[in-house]
Design an enzyme around this catalytic site. Structure first.
Site, PDB file in Angstrom:
ATOM      1  N   SER A  23       0.835  -1.217   0.000  1.00  0.00           N
ATOM      2  CA  SER A  23       0.000   0.000   0.000  1.00  0.00           C
ATOM      3  C   SER A  23       0.859   1.252   0.000  1.00  0.00           C
ATOM      4  O   SER A  23       2.023   1.229   0.399  1.00  0.00           O
ATOM      5  CB  SER A  23      -0.867   0.049   1.257  1.00  0.00           C
ATOM      6  OG  SER A  23      -1.696  -1.071   1.337  1.00  0.00           O
TER       7      SER A  23
HETATM    8  N1  SAH Z   1       0.891  -5.755   3.987  1.00  0.00           N
HETATM    9  C1  SAH Z   1       1.660  -6.050   2.789  1.00  0.00           C
HETATM   10  C2  SAH Z   1       0.901  -5.865   1.510  1.00  0.00           C
HETATM   11  C3  SAH Z   1      -0.312  -6.681   1.465  1.00  0.00           C
HETATM   12  S1  SAH Z   1      -0.986  -6.996  -0.129  1.00  0.00           S
HETATM   13  C4  SAH Z   1       2.963  -5.288   2.776  1.00  0.00           C
HETATM   14  O1  SAH Z   1       3.247  -4.524   3.681  1.00  0.00           O
HETATM   15  O2  SAH Z   1       3.714  -5.484   1.817  1.00  0.00           O
HETATM   16  C5  SAH Z   1      -2.188  -8.139   0.416  1.00  0.00           C
HETATM   17  C6  SAH Z   1      -1.624  -9.515   0.691  1.00  0.00           C
HETATM   18  O3  SAH Z   1      -2.691 -10.306   1.191  1.00  0.00           O
HETATM   19  C7  SAH Z   1      -1.097 -10.230  -0.552  1.00  0.00           C
HETATM   20  O4  SAH Z   1       0.229 -10.607  -0.355  1.00  0.00           O
HETATM   21  C8  SAH Z   1      -2.026 -11.441  -0.678  1.00  0.00           C
HETATM   22  O5  SAH Z   1      -1.372 -12.599  -1.172  1.00  0.00           O
HETATM   23  C9  SAH Z   1      -2.482 -11.624   0.748  1.00  0.00           C
HETATM   24  N2  SAH Z   1      -3.721 -12.382   0.935  1.00  0.00           N
HETATM   25  C10 SAH Z   1      -4.866 -12.341   0.230  1.00  0.00           C
HETATM   26  N3  SAH Z   1      -5.765 -13.199   0.737  1.00  0.00           N
HETATM   27  C11 SAH Z   1      -5.164 -13.808   1.816  1.00  0.00           C
HETATM   28  C12 SAH Z   1      -5.577 -14.792   2.766  1.00  0.00           C
HETATM   29  N4  SAH Z   1      -6.786 -15.348   2.722  1.00  0.00           N
HETATM   30  N5  SAH Z   1      -4.700 -15.162   3.716  1.00  0.00           N
HETATM   31  C13 SAH Z   1      -3.449 -14.617   3.789  1.00  0.00           C
HETATM   32  N6  SAH Z   1      -3.000 -13.683   2.920  1.00  0.00           N
HETATM   33  C14 SAH Z   1      -3.854 -13.281   1.939  1.00  0.00           C
END
Ligand code: SAH
Length: 207
Positions: free
Chosen positions: A52
């Site tokens: 983000s």
């Molecule tokens: N917080 C992260 C960015 C998150 S992007 C940072 O600081 O870089 C959102 C993430 O959520 C992605 O990596 C995606 O693979 C993950 N995601 C989506 N659905 C998920 C689930 N059910 N369980 C765990 N991770 C999930």
């Protein structure tokens, strides 16, 4: 970044501002995008996912009202940057990512920067939470959910705060869910747009 994008737009929690100054965001960004590390935009991190923009991350962390010794769940580890910030502001962080390659990259980023002391990365479906480590004083979800996952609400301590983007795949609202004296209150904070939460309590293919 801290003066213009964060302080200038209303991030007030000095602990959050200090952590944003201290955590080296460039260490969590793809090599070829490093020159954009401190830009006011989300960046791709591979596997179709994004980190983000700094303002949204700071806002989400501020909304958790962390005092320093909370046990916290971070859903959607991605690069590990958000987890690193949470680790600097809370006692213990469990961070869950569903894509094994990203979980491995995040672990590597956290270890390389020496920020892994109180952070455990697990690979799995975070829409179901991490029951083995529950309850959590705070839960942060970095992927958009169609509705508040029941499992996360169940694993939230009382008192506890959950911050999650919820809505449709295309547009969502950042929501704060607060558990207090057996009651659950929910409020919307601002419009936002995140990659979808998939998995058991996430978006289905037809949603
Ligand atoms: N917080 C992260 C960015 C998150 S992007 C940072 O600081 O870089 C959102 C993430 O959520 C992605 O990596 C995606 O693979 C993950 N995601 C989506 N659905 C998920 C689930 N059910 N369980 C765990 N991770 C999930």
């Amino acid at each position: 970044m801290v003066d213009e994008q964060l302080r200038g737009r209303g991030i007030r929690d000095v602990r959050v501002l200090r952590a944003m100054l201290e955590i080296p965001r460039e260490e969590f960004v793809l090599q070829e995008l490093r020159h954009q590390t401190y830009g006011d935009e989300p960046l791709r991190i591979g596997y179709g996912q994004t980190i983000s923009q700094p303002y949204i991350t700071a806002r989400m962390v501020e909304l958790l009202e962390l005092g320093g010794d909370e046990r916290l769940l971070d859903v959607g580890t991605g690069s590990g940057y958000h987890a690193a910030l949470l680790g600097a502001l809370a006692g213990e962080v469990i961070s869950i990512e569903r894509i094994p390659e990203l979980a491995a990259i995040a672990m590597d980023n956290l270890r390389r920067t020496g920020l892994d002391r109180n952070i455990t990365v697990v690979c799995g479906d975070g829409s179901l939470g991490v029951p083995d480590h529950a309850p959590f004083d705070a839960i942060s979800v970095a992927a958009a959910a169609p509705r508040i996952p029941h499992a996360l609400l169940a694993q939230l301590a009382d008192p506890g705060i959950l911050v999650i983007p919820a809505g449709t795949r295309m547009d969502q609202e950042l929501r704060v869910v607060r558990k207090r004296e057996g009651r659950v209150e929910e409020r919307g904070v601002s419009p936002c747009r995140f990659v979808p939460l998939v998995g058991s309590e996430g978006f289905k293919d037809n949603e």
